[in-house]
Design an enzyme around this catalytic site. Structure first.
Site, PDB file in Angstrom:
ATOM      1  N   VAL A   1      88.812 -65.984 -22.691  1.00 54.65           N
ATOM      2  CA  VAL A   1      88.309 -66.609 -20.589  1.00 54.65           C
ATOM      3  C   VAL A   1      86.711 -66.074 -20.872  1.00 54.65           C
ATOM      4  O   VAL A   1      86.156 -65.089 -21.006  1.00 54.65           O
ATOM      5  CB  VAL A   1      89.085 -65.597 -19.569  1.00 54.65           C
ATOM      6  CG1 VAL A   1      88.594 -65.591 -18.610  1.00 54.65           C
ATOM      7  CG2 VAL A   1      90.461 -65.007 -19.634  1.00 54.65           C
TER       8      VAL A   1
ATOM      9  N   GLY B   1      82.262 -69.437 -24.262  1.00 53.75           N
ATOM     10  CA  GLY B   1      80.773 -69.200 -24.679  1.00 53.75           C
ATOM     11  C   GLY B   1      80.930 -70.799 -25.348  1.00 53.75           C
ATOM     12  O   GLY B   1      81.057 -71.222 -25.433  1.00 53.75           O
TER      13      GLY B   1
ATOM     14  N   GLN C   1      77.515 -76.038 -22.796  1.00 48.92           N
ATOM     15  CA  GLN C   1      78.348 -74.477 -24.032  1.00 48.92           C
ATOM     16  C   GLN C   1      79.492 -76.102 -24.422  1.00 48.92           C
ATOM     17  O   GLN C   1      79.655 -75.708 -25.347  1.00 48.92           O
ATOM     18  CB  GLN C   1      78.922 -72.869 -22.838  1.00 48.92           C
ATOM     19  CG  GLN C   1      77.844 -72.611 -23.449  1.00 48.92           C
ATOM     20  CD  GLN C   1      78.295 -71.394 -22.361  1.00 48.92           C
ATOM     21  OE1 GLN C   1      79.333 -70.624 -21.545  1.00 48.92           O
ATOM     22  NE2 GLN C   1      77.481 -70.295 -23.047  1.00 48.92           N
TER      23      GLN C   1
ATOM     24  N   GLY D   1      81.917 -70.380 -28.552  1.00 50.04           N
ATOM     25  CA  GLY D   1      83.417 -70.929 -29.470  1.00 50.04           C
ATOM     26  C   GLY D   1      83.606 -69.967 -30.264  1.00 50.04           C
ATOM     27  O   GLY D   1      84.321 -70.039 -31.206  1.00 50.04           O
TER      28      GLY D   1
ATOM     29  N   TYR E   1      77.019 -65.042 -27.824  1.00 50.72           N
ATOM     30  CA  TYR E   1      76.692 -64.463 -26.735  1.00 50.72           C
ATOM     31  C   TYR E   1      76.795 -62.844 -25.716  1.00 50.72           C
ATOM     32  O   TYR E   1      77.407 -62.890 -24.550  1.00 50.72           O
ATOM     33  CB  TYR E   1      75.632 -65.602 -25.954  1.00 50.72           C
ATOM     34  CG  TYR E   1      75.193 -65.467 -24.652  1.00 50.72           C
ATOM     35  CD1 TYR E   1      73.557 -64.404 -25.065  1.00 50.72           C
ATOM     36  CD2 TYR E   1      74.673 -65.578 -24.050  1.00 50.72           C
ATOM     37  CE1 TYR E   1      72.716 -64.049 -23.885  1.00 50.72           C
ATOM     38  CE2 TYR E   1      73.982 -65.524 -22.598  1.00 50.72           C
ATOM     39  CZ  TYR E   1      72.583 -64.956 -22.765  1.00 50.72           C
ATOM     40  OH  TYR E   1      71.412 -64.723 -21.883  1.00 50.72           O
TER      41      TYR E   1
ATOM     42  N   THR F   1      85.204 -72.060 -20.396  1.00 46.99           N
ATOM     43  CA  THR F   1      83.786 -71.747 -19.812  1.00 46.99           C
ATOM     44  C   THR F   1      83.453 -72.069 -18.099  1.00 46.99           C
ATOM     45  O   THR F   1      83.989 -73.695 -18.326  1.00 46.99           O
ATOM     46  CB  THR F   1      82.851 -71.965 -21.159  1.00 46.99           C
ATOM     47  OG1 THR F   1      81.314 -71.615 -20.116  1.00 46.99           O
ATOM     48  CG2 THR F   1      83.187 -73.811 -21.361  1.00 46.99           C
TER      49      THR F   1
ATOM     50  N   LEU G   1      96.035 -67.362 -28.067  1.00 50.69           N
ATOM     51  CA  LEU G   1      95.585 -66.451 -27.823  1.00 50.69           C
ATOM     52  C   LEU G   1      94.703 -67.295 -26.440  1.00 50.69           C
ATOM     53  O   LEU G   1      94.160 -68.172 -26.451  1.00 50.69           O
ATOM     54  CB  LEU G   1      94.422 -66.152 -28.646  1.00 50.69           C
ATOM     55  CG  LEU G   1      93.230 -65.521 -28.292  1.00 50.69           C
ATOM     56  CD1 LEU G   1      92.865 -63.681 -28.155  1.00 50.69           C
ATOM     57  CD2 LEU G   1      91.601 -65.196 -29.502  1.00 50.69           C
TER      58      LEU G   1
ATOM     59  N   CYS H   1      65.933 -55.925 -20.971  1.00 51.15           N
ATOM     60  CA  CYS H   1      67.976 -55.279 -20.855  1.00 51.15           C
ATOM     61  C   CYS H   1      68.158 -54.246 -22.194  1.00 51.15           C
ATOM     62  O   CYS H   1      68.866 -53.201 -22.080  1.00 51.15           O
ATOM     63  CB  CYS H   1      68.710 -56.459 -21.195  1.00 51.15           C
ATOM     64  SG  CYS H   1      69.150 -57.054 -19.785  1.00 51.15           S
TER      65      CYS H   1
HETATM   66  C1  LIG Z   1      77.441 -64.031 -21.894  1.00 46.64           C
HETATM   67  S1  LIG Z   1      78.722 -65.502 -21.706  1.00 46.64           S
HETATM   68  C2  LIG Z   1      79.456 -64.829 -23.215  1.00 46.64           C
HETATM   69  C3  LIG Z   1      80.370 -65.662 -24.518  1.00 46.64           C
HETATM   70  C4  LIG Z   1      81.592 -65.624 -25.543  1.00 46.64           C
HETATM   71  N1  LIG Z   1      82.179 -65.250 -24.490  1.00 46.64           N
HETATM   72  C5  LIG Z   1      80.459 -65.087 -26.270  1.00 46.64           C
HETATM   73  O1  LIG Z   1      80.676 -63.579 -26.123  1.00 46.64           O
HETATM   74  O2  LIG Z   1      79.502 -65.213 -27.202  1.00 46.64           O
HETATM   75  C6  LIG Z   1      79.956 -65.894 -20.124  1.00 46.64           C
HETATM   76  C7  LIG Z   1      80.280 -66.280 -20.865  1.00 46.64           C
HETATM   77  O3  LIG Z   1      81.265 -66.788 -19.159  1.00 46.64           O
HETATM   78  C8  LIG Z   1      81.935 -67.760 -18.199  1.00 46.64           C
HETATM   79  N2  LIG Z   1      82.167 -67.689 -17.048  1.00 46.64           N
HETATM   80  C9  LIG Z   1      81.809 -67.333 -16.584  1.00 46.64           C
HETATM   81  N3  LIG Z   1      82.160 -66.892 -15.262  1.00 46.64           N
HETATM   82  C10 LIG Z   1      83.706 -67.245 -15.701  1.00 46.64           C
HETATM   83  C11 LIG Z   1      84.535 -68.558 -14.285  1.00 46.64           C
HETATM   84  N4  LIG Z   1      84.577 -68.091 -13.470  1.00 46.64           N
HETATM   85  N5  LIG Z   1      86.215 -68.449 -15.342  1.00 46.64           N
HETATM   86  C12 LIG Z   1      85.297 -69.348 -16.509  1.00 46.64           C
HETATM   87  N6  LIG Z   1      84.151 -68.936 -17.179  1.00 46.64           N
HETATM   88  C13 LIG Z   1      83.254 -68.047 -16.970  1.00 46.64           C
HETATM   89  C14 LIG Z   1      80.165 -68.505 -19.036  1.00 46.64           C
HETATM   90  O4  LIG Z   1      80.588 -70.023 -18.947  1.00 46.64           O
HETATM   91  C15 LIG Z   1      79.994 -67.828 -20.391  1.00 46.64           C
HETATM   92  O5  LIG Z   1      80.564 -68.677 -21.178  1.00 46.64           O
END
Ligand SMILES: C[S@@+](CC[C@H](N)C(=O)[O-])C[C@H]1O[C@@H](n2cnc3c(N)ncnc32)[C@H](O)[C@@H]1O
Length: 394
Positions: A166, A169, A194, A171, A128, A189, A163, A358
């Site tokens: 942070v 998503g 998720q 995974g 995502y 996450t 790794l 967007c």
């Molecule tokens: C747009 S998604 C991207 C997911 C993944 N990195 C990808 O590329 O598919 C944003 C992610 O950031 C996580 N997230 C947002 N704020 C967060 C926080 N304060 N601490 C940990 N994770 C956070 C959300 O739960 C989500 O998994």
């Protein structure tokens, strides 16, 4: 009613048809591609100041129906809005305080919507974030694999390394890195939905021994210098200006000296954050990503630098994100009937506008997206990066 419309609106010459529910019709120009069907007559008055958030709200509250391809709807809505309101950027939005509670609620609102719904229009790995197209003809699935690999290459992942992901998503990156680079991944996450599906996917892929995912806020990461590499993809948009330094400090503290940190995220067009898109950002903030904030690239680089991270490489992927969002939007538009069974009508209206809007915004350069690679230098200032980027493209 329609004949009483303001002359400025009637003179715009747009490929737009206005219809009053079951009644008269007015074409604002030749060959209309889009029809706005007004359900609530009081909306006609408001059309004299058609900001994009107002138009979006009229659609999601069912005061207006839209007909025509969704991308055309967005384009014509923007022409209408620009025609009457001009194109001056609005003032910078009020910055918001972020705490763990509000951030968790905001994340849950968006990401816990329905795994099945997201599965309808994301790629099979449910990545995502912006994909990476080698050519405009690449499929979404291919471009997402290329993105995951581009990230892993930039991070120069080596077998056995640890790794931290942070904002992991569903995974997709964790699995790619464990499967193809032999690393051990710890991912976090804030979305329970998720997390559950990501763990299931890790187990199905036989990778759960190498990937640990947790429901955890980045502010609750403990320990120091536990990871060889740190990656954050599509997450820092949730952090907020007020917490940017604290966020990058966490990334800095988690990585070992000599280690690399990759921050991939959406950035604002203007350094002072003033708004483009006549209310488009307000719509996203109100209905799509509550508490989301976009820092400018300069602010991100400044904050990283002040936290002790040396920025070594920056890449803009703006048009890649336009293409990604077009793919997502097309996928959703093809499956609206199924989507209606998974989420409620208002949410579906919001997500249709958000994805197409967007895509349009990235194409129009209303915002950007940057991969920012940084190193935490060793105590003597050295680092272990290769002399050139050639290894990324082998
Ligand atoms: C747009 S998604 C991207 C997911 C993944 N990195 C990808 O590329 O598919 C944003 C992610 O950031 C996580 N997230 C947002 N704020 C967060 C926080 N304060 N601490 C940990 N994770 C956070 C959300 O739960 C989500 O998994």
């Amino acid at each position: 009613m329609l004949v009483k419309l303001s002359p400025s609106l009637r003179n715009l010459q747009l490929p737009l048809r206005l219809t009053l529910k079951g009644g008269p019709t007015l074409d604002l120009g030749p060959h209309p591609r889009v029809t706005l069907e007004i359900q609530d007559l009081s909306l006609l008055e408001e059309l004299t100041e058609p900001s994009l958030d107002k138009l979006g709200e009229a659609y999601i509250s069912r005061r207006m129906e839209i007909h025509g391809p969704i991308m055309d709807v967005i384009e014509v809505a923007d022409m209408l809005s620009k025609g009457l309101l001009g194109d001056d950027p609005g003032p910078a939005p009020q910055r918001q305080a972020h705490d763990k509670h509000t951030d968790a609620a905001a994340v849950s609102y968006h990401y816990d919507l329905s795994n099945e719904f997201y599965g309808l229009w994301l790629d099979p790995e449910m990545v995502y974030s912006c994909a990476y197209f080698h050519s405009v003809n690449d499929s979404l699935a291919q471009a997402q694999q290329q993105k995951l690999d581009h990230l892993c290459r930039k991070l120069r992942l080596q077998p056995g390394e640890r790794l931290l992901d942070v904002g992991c998503g569903w995974g997709g990156l964790a699995r790619h890195a464990a499967r193809h680079y032999g690393v051990e991944v710890y991912g976090i996450t804030l979305s329970q939905a998720q997390l559950e599906l990501a763990r299931q996917k890790n187990a199905e892929a036989g990778l759960d021994q190498h990937i640990q995912l947790e429901l955890q806020d980045y502010r609750d990461l403990t320990g120091q210098e536990q990871f060889d590499k740190v990656v954050s993809v599509g997450m820092f948009e949730h952090v907020g200006h007020a917490n940017l330094d604290a966020y990058f400090k966490v990334l800095h503290d988690q990585v070992k000296p000599g280690g690399l940190v990759m921050n991939h995220g959406i950035t604002s067009k203007h350094t002072d954050g003033r708004q483009v898109g006549r209310g488009a950002g307000d719509f996203i903030g109100r209905y799509v990503f509550p508490h989301g904030e976009l820092p400018h690239l300069a602010m991100a680089v400044s904050s990283m630098s002040e936290q002790g991270l040396e920025v070594v490489d920056v890449e803009s992927l703006r048009l890649h994100y336009a293409r990604t969002l077009e793919c997502w939007s097309d996928n959703l538009e093809r499956q609206l009937e199924r989507a209606r069974t998974l989420i409620d009508d208002k949410a579906l209206r919001i997500w249709r506008i958000y994805l197409a809007g967007c895509a349009y915004g990235f194409r129009r350069n209303w915002m950007n997206i940057h991969q920012i690679l940084a190193v935490k230098p060793h105590a003597d200032g050295s680092h272990d990066l290769p002399w050139t980027r050639a290894d990324l493209y082998r």
